[in-house]
Design a protein around this motif. Structure first.
Motif, PDB file in Angstrom:
ATOM      1  N   ASN A   5       0.684  -6.507  -2.397  1.00  0.00           N
ATOM      2  CA  ASN A   5      -0.723  -6.419  -2.784  1.00  0.00           C
ATOM      3  C   ASN A   5      -1.348  -5.127  -2.255  1.00  0.00           C
ATOM      4  OD1 ASN A   5      -2.096  -6.716  -0.310  1.00  0.00           O
ATOM      5  ND2 ASN A   5      -2.310  -8.907  -0.522  1.00  0.00           N
ATOM      6  N   ARG A   6      -2.511  -4.814  -2.736  1.00  0.00           N
ATOM      7  CA  ARG A   6      -3.171  -3.542  -2.437  1.00  0.00           C
ATOM      8  C   ARG A   6      -3.417  -3.339  -0.945  1.00  0.00           C
ATOM      9  NH1 ARG A   6      -8.237  -2.134  -1.719  1.00  0.00           N
ATOM     10  NH2 ARG A   6      -9.040  -4.180  -2.280  1.00  0.00           N
ATOM     11  N   LYS A   7      -3.862  -4.386  -0.224  1.00  0.00           N
ATOM     12  CA  LYS A   7      -4.163  -4.267   1.208  1.00  0.00           C
ATOM     13  C   LYS A   7      -2.892  -3.973   2.006  1.00  0.00           C
ATOM     14  CE  LYS A   7      -6.844  -4.419   4.766  1.00  0.00           C
ATOM     15  NZ  LYS A   7      -7.799  -3.357   5.021  1.00  0.00           N
ATOM     16  N   ILE A   8      -1.781  -4.638   1.667  1.00  0.00           N
ATOM     17  CA  ILE A   8      -0.509  -4.387   2.350  1.00  0.00           C
ATOM     18  C   ILE A   8      -0.087  -2.940   2.141  1.00  0.00           C
ATOM     19  CG2 ILE A   8       1.956  -4.947   2.373  1.00  0.00           C
ATOM     20  CD1 ILE A   8       0.244  -7.084   3.707  1.00  0.00           C
ATOM     21  N   LEU A   9      -0.185  -2.448   0.912  1.00  0.00           N
ATOM     22  CA  LEU A   9       0.185  -1.054   0.641  1.00  0.00           C
ATOM     23  C   LEU A   9      -0.710  -0.072   1.389  1.00  0.00           C
ATOM     24  CD1 LEU A   9       1.027  -1.163  -3.158  1.00  0.00           C
ATOM     25  CD2 LEU A   9       2.606  -0.874  -1.240  1.00  0.00           C
ATOM     26  N   GLU A  10      -2.009  -0.372   1.463  1.00  0.00           N
ATOM     27  CA  GLU A  10      -2.939   0.489   2.198  1.00  0.00           C
ATOM     28  C   GLU A  10      -2.544   0.571   3.681  1.00  0.00           C
ATOM     29  OE1 GLU A  10      -7.509   0.095   3.636  1.00  0.00           O
ATOM     30  OE2 GLU A  10      -7.107  -0.401   1.533  1.00  0.00           O
ATOM     31  N   LEU A  11      -2.238  -0.575   4.279  1.00  0.00           N
ATOM     32  CA  LEU A  11      -1.824  -0.598   5.685  1.00  0.00           C
ATOM     33  C   LEU A  11      -0.470   0.069   5.885  1.00  0.00           C
ATOM     34  CD1 LEU A  11      -3.003  -4.194   6.531  1.00  0.00           C
ATOM     35  CD2 LEU A  11      -3.895  -2.092   7.545  1.00  0.00           C
ATOM     36  N   PHE A  12       0.424  -0.085   4.928  1.00  0.00           N
ATOM     37  CA  PHE A  12       1.748   0.539   5.003  1.00  0.00           C
ATOM     38  C   PHE A  12       1.629   2.060   4.999  1.00  0.00           C
ATOM     39  CE2 PHE A  12       5.368   2.362   2.643  1.00  0.00           C
ATOM     40  CZ  PHE A  12       6.396   2.040   3.517  1.00  0.00           C
ATOM     41  N   TYR A  13       0.883   2.592   4.055  1.00  0.00           N
ATOM     42  CA  TYR A  13       0.765   4.048   3.933  1.00  0.00           C
ATOM     43  C   TYR A  13      -0.148   4.673   4.979  1.00  0.00           C
ATOM     44  CZ  TYR A  13       3.324   3.920  -0.440  1.00  0.00           C
ATOM     45  OH  TYR A  13       4.294   3.761  -1.386  1.00  0.00           O
ATOM     46  N   ASN A  14      -1.038   3.896   5.572  1.00  0.00           N
ATOM     47  CA  ASN A  14      -1.983   4.412   6.563  1.00  0.00           C
ATOM     48  C   ASN A  14      -1.859   3.651   7.882  1.00  0.00           C
ATOM     49  OD1 ASN A  14      -3.395   6.274   4.708  1.00  0.00           O
ATOM     50  ND2 ASN A  14      -3.959   4.378   3.689  1.00  0.00           N
ATOM     51  N   ALA A  15      -0.646   3.351   8.275  1.00  0.00           N
ATOM     52  CA  ALA A  15      -0.417   2.575   9.500  1.00  0.00           C
ATOM     53  C   ALA A  15      -1.020   3.300  10.705  1.00  0.00           C
ATOM     54  CB  ALA A  15       1.062   2.343   9.707  1.00  0.00           C
ATOM     55  N   LYS A  16      -1.719   2.533  11.525  1.00  0.00           N
ATOM     56  CA  LYS A  16      -2.318   3.091  12.738  1.00  0.00           C
ATOM     57  C   LYS A  16      -1.512   2.637  13.947  1.00  0.00           C
ATOM     58  CE  LYS A  16      -7.076   3.296  11.065  1.00  0.00           C
ATOM     59  NZ  LYS A  16      -6.786   3.467   9.712  1.00  0.00           N
ATOM     60  N   HIS A  17      -1.486   3.445  14.956  1.00  0.00           N
ATOM     61  CA  HIS A  17      -0.848   3.130  16.233  1.00  0.00           C
ATOM     62  C   HIS A  17       0.668   3.001  16.140  1.00  0.00           C
ATOM     63  CE1 HIS A  17      -4.906   2.457  17.602  1.00  0.00           C
ATOM     64  NE2 HIS A  17      -5.075   1.584  16.634  1.00  0.00           N
ATOM     65  N   SER A  18       1.283   3.663  15.172  1.00  0.00           N
ATOM     66  CA  SER A  18       2.734   3.609  15.103  1.00  0.00           C
ATOM     67  C   SER A  18       3.314   4.576  16.135  1.00  0.00           C
ATOM     68  CB  SER A  18       3.238   3.947  13.704  1.00  0.00           C
ATOM     69  OG  SER A  18       2.927   5.276  13.366  1.00  0.00           O
ATOM     70  N   GLY A  19       4.467   4.238  16.652  1.00  0.00           N
ATOM     71  CA  GLY A  19       5.133   5.061  17.649  1.00  0.00           C
ATOM     72  C   GLY A  19       5.528   4.229  18.842  1.00  0.00           C
ATOM     73  N   ARG A  20       5.760   4.903  19.940  1.00  0.00           N
ATOM     74  CA  ARG A  20       6.197   4.235  21.158  1.00  0.00           C
ATOM     75  C   ARG A  20       5.503   4.873  22.352  1.00  0.00           C
ATOM     76  NH1 ARG A  20      12.427   4.510  22.648  1.00  0.00           N
ATOM     77  NH2 ARG A  20      12.597   2.588  21.483  1.00  0.00           N
ATOM     78  N   ILE A  21       5.042   4.043  23.261  1.00  0.00           N
ATOM     79  CA  ILE A  21       4.447   4.531  24.508  1.00  0.00           C
ATOM     80  C   ILE A  21       5.591   4.773  25.489  1.00  0.00           C
ATOM     81  CG2 ILE A  21       2.982   3.926  26.486  1.00  0.00           C
ATOM     82  CD1 ILE A  21       1.305   2.252  24.521  1.00  0.00           C
TER      83      ILE A  21
END
Length: 71
Positions: A5-21
């Motif tokens: 769905n549109r919201k899942i795709l939006e979060l997928f393409y604009n993921a926040k806080h990805s990475g590793r501390i």
């Protein structure tokens, strides 16, 4: 990707806080690599409060979107 769905795709393409501390205070992992889904969360805690959180997700777009929402 058309089945997401549109919201899942939006979060997928604009993921926040990805990475590793690096040198996190806490690490959480769940999923099975042989099942195709693994999510790792890392946290930095200061004074008993989560000051930073990051994620790494391996799997489908839904996993990445959910991990982005959790952080």
């Amino acid at each position: 990707m058309k089945s997401c769905n549109r919201k899942i795709l939006e979060l997928f393409y604009n993921a926040k806080h990805s990475g590793r501390i690096m040198k996190p205070d806490a690490i959480g992992r769940f999923g099975e690599s042989d099942e195709g889904l693994v999510i790792e969360l890392t946290w930095r805690v200061i004074g008993g409060v989560i000051a930073d959180a990051k994620f790494r997700a391996f799997g489908n777009p839904n996993a990445i979107a959910i991990a982005s929402l959790m952080t």
